[in-house]
Design a protein around this motif. Sequence first.
Motif, PDB file in Angstrom:
ATOM      1  N   GLN A   1     -13.404  -7.414   8.288  1.00  0.00           N
ATOM      2  CA  GLN A   1     -13.230  -7.764   6.879  1.00  0.00           C
ATOM      3  C   GLN A   1     -13.444  -6.579   5.941  1.00  0.00           C
ATOM      4  O   GLN A   1     -13.116  -6.650   4.757  1.00  0.00           O
ATOM      5  CB  GLN A   1     -14.205  -8.889   6.499  1.00  0.00           C
ATOM      6  N   ASN A   2     -13.991  -5.482   6.452  1.00  0.00           N
ATOM      7  CA  ASN A   2     -14.283  -4.323   5.608  1.00  0.00           C
ATOM      8  C   ASN A   2     -13.220  -3.230   5.722  1.00  0.00           C
ATOM      9  O   ASN A   2     -13.446  -2.095   5.313  1.00  0.00           O
ATOM     10  CB  ASN A   2     -15.647  -3.732   5.980  1.00  0.00           C
ATOM     11  N   ARG A   3     -12.057  -3.576   6.283  1.00  0.00           N
ATOM     12  CA  ARG A   3     -11.007  -2.574   6.419  1.00  0.00           C
ATOM     13  C   ARG A   3     -10.592  -2.039   5.048  1.00  0.00           C
ATOM     14  O   ARG A   3     -10.389  -2.799   4.104  1.00  0.00           O
ATOM     15  CB  ARG A   3      -9.782  -3.184   7.107  1.00  0.00           C
ATOM     16  N   THR A   4     -10.491  -0.733   4.949  1.00  0.00           N
ATOM     17  CA  THR A   4     -10.042  -0.113   3.708  1.00  0.00           C
ATOM     18  C   THR A   4      -8.543   0.168   3.787  1.00  0.00           C
ATOM     19  O   THR A   4      -7.915   0.000   4.825  1.00  0.00           O
ATOM     20  CB  THR A   4     -10.799   1.195   3.445  1.00  0.00           C
ATOM     21  N   ALA A   5      -7.985   0.576   2.673  1.00  0.00           N
ATOM     22  CA  ALA A   5      -6.543   0.789   2.606  1.00  0.00           C
ATOM     23  C   ALA A   5      -6.101   1.910   3.539  1.00  0.00           C
ATOM     24  O   ALA A   5      -6.800   2.903   3.738  1.00  0.00           O
ATOM     25  CB  ALA A   5      -6.136   1.116   1.174  1.00  0.00           C
TER      26      ALA A   5
ATOM     27  N   ALA B   1      -7.691  -3.196  11.340  1.00  0.00           N
ATOM     28  CA  ALA B   1      -7.960  -4.610  11.069  1.00  0.00           C
ATOM     29  C   ALA B   1      -8.769  -5.247  12.198  1.00  0.00           C
ATOM     30  O   ALA B   1      -9.542  -6.182  11.975  1.00  0.00           O
ATOM     31  CB  ALA B   1      -6.646  -5.372  10.875  1.00  0.00           C
ATOM     32  N   PHE B   2      -8.607  -4.724  13.422  1.00  0.00           N
ATOM     33  CA  PHE B   2      -9.372  -5.220  14.569  1.00  0.00           C
ATOM     34  C   PHE B   2     -10.566  -4.326  14.892  1.00  0.00           C
ATOM     35  O   PHE B   2     -11.189  -4.463  15.940  1.00  0.00           O
ATOM     36  CB  PHE B   2      -8.457  -5.340  15.794  1.00  0.00           C
ATOM     37  N   ASP B   3     -10.879  -3.401  13.984  1.00  0.00           N
ATOM     38  CA  ASP B   3     -12.023  -2.499  14.143  1.00  0.00           C
ATOM     39  C   ASP B   3     -11.955  -1.726  15.459  1.00  0.00           C
ATOM     40  O   ASP B   3     -12.966  -1.521  16.140  1.00  0.00           O
ATOM     41  CB  ASP B   3     -13.329  -3.297  14.067  1.00  0.00           C
ATOM     42  N   ALA B   4     -10.725  -1.265  15.776  1.00  0.00           N
ATOM     43  CA  ALA B   4     -10.545  -0.509  17.018  1.00  0.00           C
ATOM     44  C   ALA B   4     -10.836   0.978  16.855  1.00  0.00           C
ATOM     45  O   ALA B   4     -10.944   1.690  17.859  1.00  0.00           O
ATOM     46  CB  ALA B   4      -9.116  -0.702  17.532  1.00  0.00           C
ATOM     47  N   SER B   5     -10.983   1.447  15.620  1.00  0.00           N
ATOM     48  CA  SER B   5     -11.206   2.883  15.399  1.00  0.00           C
ATOM     49  C   SER B   5     -12.448   3.427  16.113  1.00  0.00           C
ATOM     50  O   SER B   5     -12.393   4.502  16.724  1.00  0.00           O
ATOM     51  CB  SER B   5     -11.286   3.183  13.902  1.00  0.00           C
ATOM     52  N   PRO B   6     -13.607   2.728  16.065  1.00  0.00           N
ATOM     53  CA  PRO B   6     -14.776   3.247  16.793  1.00  0.00           C
ATOM     54  C   PRO B   6     -14.530   3.391  18.292  1.00  0.00           C
ATOM     55  O   PRO B   6     -15.052   4.314  18.924  1.00  0.00           O
ATOM     56  CB  PRO B   6     -15.858   2.206  16.494  1.00  0.00           C
ATOM     57  N   ALA B   7     -13.737   2.498  18.864  1.00  0.00           N
ATOM     58  CA  ALA B   7     -13.427   2.590  20.290  1.00  0.00           C
ATOM     59  C   ALA B   7     -12.565   3.824  20.569  1.00  0.00           C
ATOM     60  O   ALA B   7     -12.762   4.521  21.574  1.00  0.00           O
ATOM     61  CB  ALA B   7     -12.711   1.327  20.754  1.00  0.00           C
ATOM     62  N   LEU B   8     -11.615   4.107  19.678  1.00  0.00           N
ATOM     63  CA  LEU B   8     -10.767   5.288  19.857  1.00  0.00           C
ATOM     64  C   LEU B   8     -11.593   6.562  19.714  1.00  0.00           C
ATOM     65  O   LEU B   8     -11.417   7.520  20.469  1.00  0.00           O
ATOM     66  CB  LEU B   8      -9.628   5.266  18.835  1.00  0.00           C
TER      67      LEU B   8
END
Length: 405
Positions: free
Chosen positions: A277-281, A187-194
Amino acid sequence: MGLMAGLLSGCSAIDALQPPAVVDIVRTIDNKANITTQDYDQLEDISALVFQQIRDIDPQIHPQLQLSSRTRFIDEIRERTESGFGPDLIITDSETALTLYRSRLIDPIQLSEQDRQDTPQSLLDLVTAKDGALVARPVNQFVQLACFNKERLPTAPRSLEELKQSSSDATFGMAVQLKDLFWSAEAFDASPALKAAMDSPSTVQAHREKVTAWLRWLVDSSYQQNIRFLNNQGNLRDGLIRGELDWITCWSNNLRGLKQKLGDRLGVTALPKGPNQNRTATTRLEVWALGRNSSPLQRRKALLMLDFVTKPWAQKTYSLATNNAMPVSQKAATVVASKIPGGNEALRNYISAERPLSKMRVKARIFRDPVRYDTISDALLDTIYDIQTPEQGAEQILQGLREKR
């Protein structure tokens, strides 16, 4: 039609000459110390449907299902396997399957390129070990949702900001385990950072800020009077049923039990969105794995069952019958998505154009590696419980992922 009848008749004649095979199946259920008859009753309808249709194809298969709590599951499988009486099939989640494989308690699965084509690679990644072995076969996906009491909370929050504002009038609950909180990272778009931390020796400031913002939201939420972090999903469900919580994060495979307790009071909706806003399930994978004590006959029958339940038509049939799981078959998923709670949002996970494959694999790389998983889990707990600041937690996560490269 006559040719098909003849083929089926011929198969039946051949099957009649084969000895019967008892296929011992163990299935895990969520965080319960004791298995009850109600647990078996909840699975009886769909299990009976699956097993009967399998036996229509091969009458010599005799499936025997046993439920097991996750509390001591690994130890139980180890004890049974070492005594020579391990199960032929294990139905569990992808993380448990990887642990079983690392403990040498299951055999890897050989899957042809043709069999792989209908399953998104991101799902296969979740059950691919570090040595490249496919440790289990994906069968279902359970969608993470928000469950709430409609009498206490007529409208569920659609964003994290709305959740914060609503917490003065209702009580919200979330589980502190990473597998139940990873949706908030997305939701906070942290995946690219990880991902960057796992791939690069250095961290850019923008990535550090993303992870810090995620952790700061968790800390701010823990300070809210009516937002509670509990140990596991079982505690959340019990709280919702008893009226101690008005809104919880939940999984689609728990909807039947909640519906039985809450009736028309149960509301179900998507999890609230954050800055991304583009978070998927977010989904949790159910997989079937092969035990190590099977005879050659039992192994053949187990593989036949595994092949059967992953056929697109079977996936569609059982998904609609349970109404709580998304198929892993892309063909079946497009048919049933609108009928499954959270299905339309989950369907976007199959479309690489909307969610790049590299991003889809971030969760797999973390969840299949116990060191990475524990690194993030420890930082989450220390931050939520105010042992360290969000900035310190973010650095702990990113540095830990860099060191594990």
